[in-house]
Design a protein around this motif. Structure first.
Motif, PDB file in Angstrom:
ATOM      1  N   ARG A   1      31.442  53.506  31.699  1.00 46.56           N
ATOM      2  CA  ARG A   1      32.298  52.948  30.648  1.00 46.56           C
ATOM      3  C   ARG A   1      32.251  51.427  30.654  1.00 46.56           C
ATOM      4  O   ARG A   1      32.095  50.790  29.603  1.00 46.56           O
ATOM      5  CB  ARG A   1      33.727  53.438  30.840  1.00 46.56           C
ATOM      6  N   VAL A   2      32.394  50.840  31.844  1.00 46.25           N
ATOM      7  CA  VAL A   2      32.379  49.375  31.934  1.00 46.25           C
ATOM      8  C   VAL A   2      31.023  48.825  31.499  1.00 46.25           C
ATOM      9  O   VAL A   2      30.940  47.861  30.719  1.00 46.25           O
ATOM     10  CB  VAL A   2      32.719  48.930  33.374  1.00 46.25           C
ATOM     11  N   ARG A   3      29.958  49.428  31.960  1.00 51.80           N
ATOM     12  CA  ARG A   3      28.626  48.910  31.647  1.00 51.80           C
ATOM     13  C   ARG A   3      28.265  49.138  30.175  1.00 51.80           C
ATOM     14  O   ARG A   3      27.627  48.287  29.559  1.00 51.80           O
ATOM     15  CB  ARG A   3      27.590  49.546  32.565  1.00 51.80           C
TER      16      ARG A   3
ATOM     17  N   GLY B   1      37.990  44.005  33.361  1.00 54.33           N
ATOM     18  CA  GLY B   1      39.398  43.637  33.260  1.00 54.33           C
ATOM     19  C   GLY B   1      40.163  44.557  32.336  1.00 54.33           C
ATOM     20  O   GLY B   1      41.276  44.987  32.650  1.00 54.33           O
ATOM     21  N   ASP B   2      39.556  44.888  31.193  1.00 54.65           N
ATOM     22  CA  ASP B   2      40.210  45.789  30.241  1.00 54.65           C
ATOM     23  C   ASP B   2      40.405  47.178  30.838  1.00 54.65           C
ATOM     24  O   ASP B   2      41.483  47.786  30.714  1.00 54.65           O
ATOM     25  CB  ASP B   2      39.378  45.885  28.960  1.00 54.65           C
ATOM     26  N   VAL B   3      39.364  47.697  31.497  1.00 54.26           N
ATOM     27  CA  VAL B   3      39.449  49.043  32.069  1.00 54.26           C
ATOM     28  C   VAL B   3      40.437  49.070  33.228  1.00 54.26           C
ATOM     29  O   VAL B   3      41.208  50.021  33.389  1.00 54.26           O
ATOM     30  CB  VAL B   3      38.053  49.516  32.526  1.00 54.26           C
ATOM     31  N   ALA B   4      40.457  48.024  34.051  1.00 56.16           N
ATOM     32  CA  ALA B   4      41.371  47.984  35.193  1.00 56.16           C
ATOM     33  C   ALA B   4      42.821  47.960  34.738  1.00 56.16           C
ATOM     34  O   ALA B   4      43.681  48.612  35.338  1.00 56.16           O
ATOM     35  CB  ALA B   4      41.059  46.767  36.062  1.00 56.16           C
TER      36      ALA B   4
ATOM     37  N   VAL C   1      42.768  40.863  35.381  1.00 55.64           N
ATOM     38  CA  VAL C   1      41.651  40.424  36.206  1.00 55.64           C
ATOM     39  C   VAL C   1      41.178  39.109  35.597  1.00 55.64           C
ATOM     40  O   VAL C   1      40.504  39.095  34.566  1.00 55.64           O
ATOM     41  CB  VAL C   1      40.515  41.466  36.240  1.00 55.64           C
ATOM     42  N   ASN C   2      41.578  38.009  36.208  1.00 54.17           N
ATOM     43  CA  ASN C   2      41.329  36.685  35.639  1.00 54.17           C
ATOM     44  C   ASN C   2      40.005  36.114  36.141  1.00 54.17           C
ATOM     45  O   ASN C   2      39.703  36.178  37.342  1.00 54.17           O
ATOM     46  CB  ASN C   2      42.467  35.731  36.016  1.00 54.17           C
ATOM     47  N   VAL C   3      39.247  35.556  35.221  1.00 54.60           N
ATOM     48  CA  VAL C   3      37.974  34.936  35.580  1.00 54.60           C
ATOM     49  C   VAL C   3      38.237  33.548  36.150  1.00 54.60           C
ATOM     50  O   VAL C   3      38.872  32.709  35.515  1.00 54.60           O
ATOM     51  CB  VAL C   3      37.047  34.842  34.352  1.00 54.60           C
TER      52      VAL C   3
END
Length: 218
Positions: free
Chosen positions: A82-84, A136-139, A148-150
């Motif tokens: 999903r993430v990839r 970040g969206d999935v987490a 989840v901040n870059v």
């Protein structure tokens, strides 16, 4: 065969011992520079921020071990389809098969480091940033983390990270040297001619005279 005998043997075939390693190094260098494409790597780092457990402000994971576990879980999400797939669609690609993706999560920290390697500088930076956004969206959705901040956004590398051509050339040189030594030793083992004073050892009789070899004589 003693070491001294081996060195003497190599000295007799010094041309082969020099030419073969150099030829192997040149062949490997030609292949490395003509046929091996440059690869580029870029890195982005992310910080995992968890949700508050209660209204008093106590964190959901208050100790460092729990924080590390959350970071490890999010790092594992990088391998999910999903993430990839979301990241690939974000950059206009069908998939990310042409990229090498590695994720590292340091001990006792919430910082995750993502490294992407590929054939184009701009593409690896776009993929790295897309993966950071996608994970970040999935987490936030499946793990109930706040965000989840870059920390450091990935940028296009200005110089290739690989391949390590000097290493390949050095390996080719050493392989040629070992091959030359093996060939010299094999040639000596297959040569059954009697040379010099070896006849004394074989027959057990003393030498009573020698006939010199005169080059160009009648």
């Amino acid at each position: 065969m003693t070491l001294l005998e081996l060195l003497t043997l190599l000295r007799k075939h010094l041309r082969l011992v020099i030419v073969l390693p150099v030829a192997c190094a040149i062949a490997v260098a030609a292949y490395a520079f003509l046929f091996m494409e440059n690869t580029y790597s870029t890195t982005t780092s992310m910080y995992v921020l968890t949700l508050d457990q209660t209204a008093t402000g106590a964190n959901l994971y208050s100790d460092l071990n729990a924080s590390q576990q959350v970071a490890n879980d999010i790092a594992q999400l990088m391998d999910s389809s999903r993430v990839r797939d979301d990241a690939a669609r974000a950059v206009g690609l069908e998939d990310l098969d042409g990229f090498e993706i590695s994720v590292a999560s340091e001990t006792n920290t919430r910082v995750i480091t993502l490294t992407v390697t590929g054939g184009e500088p701009r593409a690896v930076a776009e993929v790295a940033n897309a993966l950071a956004e996608s994970v970040g969206d999935v987490a936030r959705e499946v793990m109930n983390v706040e965000s989840v901040n870059v920390i450091d956004e990935a940028s296009a590398p200005t110089a290739p990270s690989g391949p390590n051509r000097p290493l390949y050339i050095a390996v080719g040189l050493m392989a040629g040297l070992f091959a030359a030594v093996a060939i010299v030793v094999l040639m000596d083992m297959l040569d059954t001619r009697v040379r010099g004073d070896e006849i004394v050892e074989l027959l057990g009789v003393p030498v009573i005279g020698r006939i010199p070899l005169v080059k160009g004589g009648n």
